[in-house]
Write an enzyme that holds these catalytic residues in place. Structure first.
Site, short mmCIF file in Angstrom:
data_model
loop_
_atom_site.label_atom_id
_atom_site.label_comp_id
_atom_site.label_asym_id
_atom_site.label_seq_id
_atom_site.Cartn_x
_atom_site.Cartn_y
_atom_site.Cartn_z
N GLU A 70 -10.15 10.16 -97.83
CA GLU A 70 -10.96 10.37 -99.03
C GLU A 70 -12.40 9.89 -98.83
O GLU A 70 -13.33 10.50 -99.33
CB GLU A 70 -10.31 9.65 -100.22
CG GLU A 70 -11.06 9.77 -101.52
CD GLU A 70 -11.05 11.18 -102.10
OE1 GLU A 70 -11.77 11.42 -103.09
OE2 GLU A 70 -10.33 12.04 -101.55
N THR A 105 -18.42 25.80 -107.68
CA THR A 105 -17.96 24.60 -106.98
C THR A 105 -16.44 24.53 -106.87
O THR A 105 -15.91 23.68 -106.17
CB THR A 105 -18.50 23.33 -107.64
OG1 THR A 105 -18.41 22.23 -106.74
CG2 THR A 105 -17.77 23.03 -108.93
#
Length: 671
Positions: A540, A651
């Site tokens: 992440e 997006t």
């Protein structure tokens, strides 16, 4: 004999007075306390336990409620989520999609993607009316083919009527035109022979074709798992084989995966699956039923964006009208002194607010700055200018507000228009704001000069302040916190390789060569974050220190939740450079997904990319359809399929047509 000696006379020496002489003072106190305690035990519950005031029937009813609540909670207790480490920061909003995404409270799990099961359980316990009718383990809901045509038509008619009323109350928005009426069974036949490649697009390379087929097979596997075990739910838990709802979707089932997947299914030519999704949208997608808070940003990029793309691809007005229906539900969030919208809205009552943790209740740059593509296009195809006006006002406020150090902070107060804490990031909290500046310029076919100028100014500040190189020469994007650099890069920030490349290709100037080099460097660094793990999947977040490069340090940074940003960057680099390594890297990611994320009912994220046998998080994110699989499919397709000369991706990777260059732009009459 005296009379007194025969008959007992009452005097102060007899009766209760004699008892007073028998007991001492200390004993009297003890007796008094015992009596007081007895009275408290017997009578006190009547006052202190409200549930006992209503008598036996109320008590029995209460016991019945608790019993039914325990029944409903059964699945949650039997299949709890994997334990988290204390101090792990996973607060929800997404960058875009994100976790932390964004900042957070270490004692509070509001992660948008890894839903808080404890909160879901509490919500179920509080919903007494629902609990009375539920079983211990819910039966998976599959497509309701048993519903009669009449019932389905009635359901659709009710939704359509509510949408028509909304149009009328909103002042029309094109609602009086015949073209705005939903055409049941419409399948967009007008697209045939248009010359636009939105299906097919096989590559000449047989290896690429074979790999593309593998990606399609993965999509079918994930879709069938969702259809079997979570149909109509927002997402799937592929290990538990049940539905999943993250906080960004509220508490109700709105089919987020269906809407997010529709354009991918269409592009891949999966007609049966696409029609299943269209049917659900027609008969069930009704935001009038919602009574809980939803993320304005996530609702826009997933629901509004996804529906707008399918409308562009098919011309089916069903999707345009549903997009309008949802977007109008978001409008009360914009009712602030500045026009900067709040992050959350209850579409049932129109009440909006911000996250309490977001810098004194500020709005978030990556959220209020990521509405332009969808709202501008929605105004153009509907004839309703309100959406364009909302995003243009946001842009105007941002432009007029001075930027500290030439950088955009991640927070802005919607009441005062002032920036919040001085934290700048091209990852979580900031990312897609910059992405939408260059994409708004592209979407307008080069006519939106203001977007171009804002992008150039923003990217210049980022390049000078945040683009750095590690000791071994890896290019990365740092974060700025109160004028101090943090040498950390989010997986979310890996989209920036594609952004730099798009800017270099779209804006030809003296910086184009440098920006393309930065794009290549960022794409390579993000690949290194994948290559340096045993799983071949990236964490992440990853850091750069004297001893570590492109690796996560904290346990809360080591998870992978099926994110697309690294693959997204490789997609753009492949399209722009034709360097074979980007296809090779994408194929390696496919194999890693197959090995570590595929399960019987779909695909799951993993909790630690540095473990040979990582534990899975049991969530199949909706964006694996919208983004991860779509970008992989397009990497192995011919460039003509969803050409970058004709389409610009929002997006959430929902492609929107470029005005003036794409015949699917479909402006409304009079526009």
């Amino acid at each position: 004999m005296a009379v007194g000696s025969v008959l007992p006379l009452y005097n102060k020496r007899s009766g209760w007075w004699m008892l007073r002489r028998v007991f001492r003072s200390r004993e009297k106190v003890l007796i008094f306390l015992l009596c007081l305690t007895f009275l408290f035990i017997c009578i006190g519950p009547i006052f202190f336990l409200p549930d006992l005031r209503g008598g036996i029937s109320t008590k029995v009813d209460h016991v019945y409620k608790v019993y039914k609540q325990m029944q409903k909670a059964g699945p949650e207790l039997i299949l709890p989520p994997p334990p988290r480490e204390s101090g792990e920061e996973l607060v929800g909003i997404r960058k875009h999609e994100g976790v932390y995404h964004n900042g957070g409270n270490s004692n509070q799990h509001n992660d948008i993607h890894l839903s808080d099961d404890k909160q879901r359980l509490l919500e179920k316990i509080n919903n007494d009316e629902e609990l009375r009718h539920m079983r211990v383990i819910e039966k998976p809901v599959v497509l309701t083919v048993s519903a009669t045509p009449a019932n389905k038509q009635n359901a659709a008619a009710q939704i359509d009527e509510s949408i028509r009323l909304e149009k009328k109350e909103a002042g029309g928005g094109g609602g009086g035109h015949e073209e705005n009426e939903i055409k049941v069974g419409y399948h967009g036949a007008e697209n045939k022979g248009s010359g636009m490649v939105v299906q097919g697009g096989e590559d000449a390379d047989p290896v690429a074709r074979e790999r593309r087929e593998k990606v399609k097979e993965m999509v079918l596997h994930a879709w069938r798992g969702y259809k079997t075990y979570a149909w109509g739910k927002n997402e799937l838990r592929p290990i538990s084989k049940r539905g999943h709802t993250a906080g960004i979707f509220g508490r109700q089932d709105m089919g987020a995966t269906i809407v997010d997947a529709l354009d991918t299914l269409y592009i891949m030519g999966l007609t049966e699956e696409f029609n299943e999704g269209r049917t659900w949208v027609q008969y069930h997608l009704d935001f009038n039923q919602l009574r809980s808070e939803m993320s304005v940003f996530e609702t826009n990029i997933r629901f509004v964006g996804g529906l707008l793309t399918v409308y562009a691809l098919t011309g089916d007005p069903l999707f345009r009208d549903r997009a309008l229906h949802i977007a109008r539900k978001l409008l009360p969030a914009f009712d602030t002194p500045t026009g900067i919208p709040y992050a959350l809205i209850n579409v049932g009552n129109g009440i909006a607010k911000n996250y309490a943790w977001a810098s004194g209740g500020s709005s978030i740059l990556s959220e209020f700055g990521t509405l332009h593509l969808e709202f501008k296009y929605l105004s153009d195809i509907s004839g309703d200018p309100v959406f364009r006006e909302k995003v243009m006002r946001i842009r105007d406020v941002i432009r007029k507000t001075e930027r500290p150090g030439g950088l955009y902070p991640n927070y802005m107060n919607p009441k005062t228009g002032k920036w919040g804490q001085r934290h700048t990031s091209v990852g979580a909290l900031g990312d897609s704001f910059y992405e939408y500046l260059i994409k708004a310029y592209v979407q307008s076919n080069g006519k939106d000069i203001v977007a171009k100028e804002m992008y150039e100014e923003a990217i210049d500040g980022i390049t000078k302040r945040l683009v750095l190189k590690s000791h071994s020469g890896l290019t990365y994007l740092a974060e700025s916190k109160f004028d101090r650099l943090e040498h950390k890069m989010d997986h979310l920030a890996c989209f920036s390789g594609g952004m730099y490349a798009m800017g270099a290709k779209s804006i030809q100037n003296e910086n184009s060569k440098t920006h393309m080099e930065i794009a290549e460097g960022l794409a390579n660094t993000c690949h290194e974050s994948y290559a340096r793990t045993p799983t071949g999947l990236g964490p992440e977040s990853f850091r750069f220190t004297e001893g570590i490069e492109a690796r996560a340090l904290k346990s809360s940074e080591k998870y992978y939740i099926l994110r697309p940003e690294v693959i997204e960057s490789w997609f753009y680099m492949w399209r722009y450079t034709k360097d074979q390594k980007y296809r090779d890297w994408a194929w390696a990611a496919v194999m890693a997904l197959e090995k570590y994320c595929r399960v019987e009912a779909g695909f799951s994220g993993i909790q630690n990319v540095y473990m040979e046998n990582p534990q899975k998080d049991d969530v199949q994110q909706s964006f694996i359809f919208a983004e991860t699989f779509k970008y992989l499919y397009l990497i192995f397709s011919d460039d003509s399929l969803i050409s970058l000369d004709e389409w610009v991706f929002n997006t959430e990777a929902h492609p929107l047509p470029i005005e003036g260059k794409n015949s699917f732009y479909r402006k409304s009459q009079g526009k």
